[in-house]
Design an enzyme around this catalytic site. Structure first.
Site, PDB file in Angstrom:
ATOM      1  N   ASP A  14       0.844  -1.189   0.000  1.00  0.00           N
ATOM      2  CA  ASP A  14       0.000   0.000   0.000  1.00  0.00           C
ATOM      3  C   ASP A  14       0.880   1.240   0.000  1.00  0.00           C
ATOM      4  O   ASP A  14       2.035   1.195   0.420  1.00  0.00           O
ATOM      5  CB  ASP A  14      -0.932   0.025   1.215  1.00  0.00           C
ATOM      6  CG  ASP A  14      -2.141   0.941   1.018  1.00  0.00           C
ATOM      7  OD1 ASP A  14      -2.381   1.387  -0.128  1.00  0.00           O
ATOM      8  OD2 ASP A  14      -2.856   1.208   1.998  1.00  0.00           O
ATOM      9  N   GLY A  15       0.322   2.318  -0.504  1.00  0.00           N
ATOM     10  CA  GLY A  15       0.996   3.608  -0.510  1.00  0.00           C
ATOM     11  C   GLY A  15       0.040   4.690  -0.058  1.00  0.00           C
ATOM     12  O   GLY A  15      -1.181   4.529  -0.154  1.00  0.00           O
ATOM     13  N   GLU A  52       2.465   3.697  -4.088  1.00  0.00           N
ATOM     14  CA  GLU A  52       1.862   2.390  -4.390  1.00  0.00           C
ATOM     15  C   GLU A  52       2.833   1.533  -5.198  1.00  0.00           C
ATOM     16  O   GLU A  52       3.030   0.353  -4.903  1.00  0.00           O
ATOM     17  CB  GLU A  52       0.556   2.574  -5.177  1.00  0.00           C
ATOM     18  CG  GLU A  52      -0.549   3.273  -4.418  1.00  0.00           C
ATOM     19  CD  GLU A  52      -1.320   2.398  -3.460  1.00  0.00           C
ATOM     20  OE1 GLU A  52      -0.947   1.222  -3.234  1.00  0.00           O
ATOM     21  OE2 GLU A  52      -2.325   2.889  -2.916  1.00  0.00           O
ATOM     22  N   ASP A  75      -4.334  -2.521  -3.396  1.00  0.00           N
ATOM     23  CA  ASP A  75      -5.585  -1.795  -3.621  1.00  0.00           C
ATOM     24  C   ASP A  75      -5.397  -0.666  -4.641  1.00  0.00           C
ATOM     25  O   ASP A  75      -6.285   0.149  -4.829  1.00  0.00           O
ATOM     26  CB  ASP A  75      -6.156  -1.259  -2.302  1.00  0.00           C
ATOM     27  CG  ASP A  75      -5.251  -0.244  -1.613  1.00  0.00           C
ATOM     28  OD1 ASP A  75      -4.235   0.186  -2.189  1.00  0.00           O
ATOM     29  OD2 ASP A  75      -5.563   0.122  -0.457  1.00  0.00           O
ATOM     30  N   HIS A 125      -9.215  -0.690   2.649  1.00  0.00           N
ATOM     31  CA  HIS A 125      -9.989  -0.349   3.844  1.00  0.00           C
ATOM     32  C   HIS A 125     -11.252  -1.191   3.931  1.00  0.00           C
ATOM     33  O   HIS A 125     -12.320  -0.706   4.273  1.00  0.00           O
ATOM     34  CB  HIS A 125     -10.318   1.150   3.863  1.00  0.00           C
ATOM     35  CG  HIS A 125      -9.121   2.004   3.626  1.00  0.00           C
ATOM     36  ND1 HIS A 125      -8.125   2.177   4.567  1.00  0.00           N
ATOM     37  CD2 HIS A 125      -8.721   2.698   2.529  1.00  0.00           C
ATOM     38  CE1 HIS A 125      -7.182   2.955   4.065  1.00  0.00           C
ATOM     39  NE2 HIS A 125      -7.520   3.287   2.828  1.00  0.00           N
ATOM     40  N   ASP A 135      -1.452  -0.323   5.040  1.00  0.00           N
ATOM     41  CA  ASP A 135      -1.929   1.055   5.117  1.00  0.00           C
ATOM     42  C   ASP A 135      -1.392   1.737   6.371  1.00  0.00           C
ATOM     43  O   ASP A 135      -0.908   2.873   6.314  1.00  0.00           O
ATOM     44  CB  ASP A 135      -3.457   1.093   5.101  1.00  0.00           C
ATOM     45  CG  ASP A 135      -3.998   2.504   5.201  1.00  0.00           C
ATOM     46  OD1 ASP A 135      -3.790   3.287   4.244  1.00  0.00           O
ATOM     47  OD2 ASP A 135      -4.606   2.835   6.237  1.00  0.00           O
TER      48      ASP A 135
END
Length: 165
Positions: A14-15, A52, A75, A125, A135
């Site tokens: 994640d970023g 990301e 994501d 999320h 995250d």
């Protein structure tokens, strides 16, 4: 003599960037054969898409052998669709004309080609424990004090500024 068999590597990434551009961070969770490794880092000025992609790069760089079976879970539609919908191949065929984050894509390509990588999109999320951890790592990293420069991004922004003025 048969080649050594390695278990599948599960790479969650994640970023995050506050302000986009703004302070940014990436988070990575690598899981393989019962082992787990977490990584993160941040920059004072960057974008969400850069973070990301950098998360995937950092995860692939951490793999200790070539030819690994890697399941990437992200994501990021930007990163996942670049592979699954053939955007990266099209960009490469066109000589990467006007491709954003070219420095990172060029860093990514040899890592991607060194392994057997499958990209999977997951909704962010949405309760996936590994994605939620990534995250949290990314957000924590972007909030750290004295973040270093994302030198490629800042140089690109300076070039754009100079061209406009």
């Amino acid at each position: 003599m048969a080649a050594e068999q390695h278990p599948t590597i599960y790479l969650f990434t994640d970023g995050a960037a506050a302000g986009n551009p703004g302070p940014g961070g990436y988070g990575v969770v690598l899981m393989c054969g019962g082992l787990r490794k977490e990584m993160s880092g941040g920059f004072r000025l960057t974008t969400n898409n850069r973070m990301e992609l950098l998360a995937v790069i950092k995860g692939l760089e951490a793999i200790k052998w070539r030819g690994a079976d890697v399941q990437v879970w992200s994501d990021s539609s930007y990163v996942v669709k670049a592979i699954t919908e053939g955007w990266l191949q099209k960009w490469e065929a066109k000589g990467f004309a006007k491709v954003k984050n070219l420095d990172l894509w060029l860093r990514f390509i040899p890592l991607y080609k060194a392994h057997h990588v499958t990209f999977n999109w997951l909704k962010g999320h949405d309760g996936n424990p590994q994605n939620e951890r990534c995250d949290a790592l990314a957000v924590e990293a972007r909030m750290a004090a004295n973040l270093p420069a994302d030198t490629e991004y800042e140089a690109q922004q300076q070039t754009v500024f100079n061209q406009e003025n």
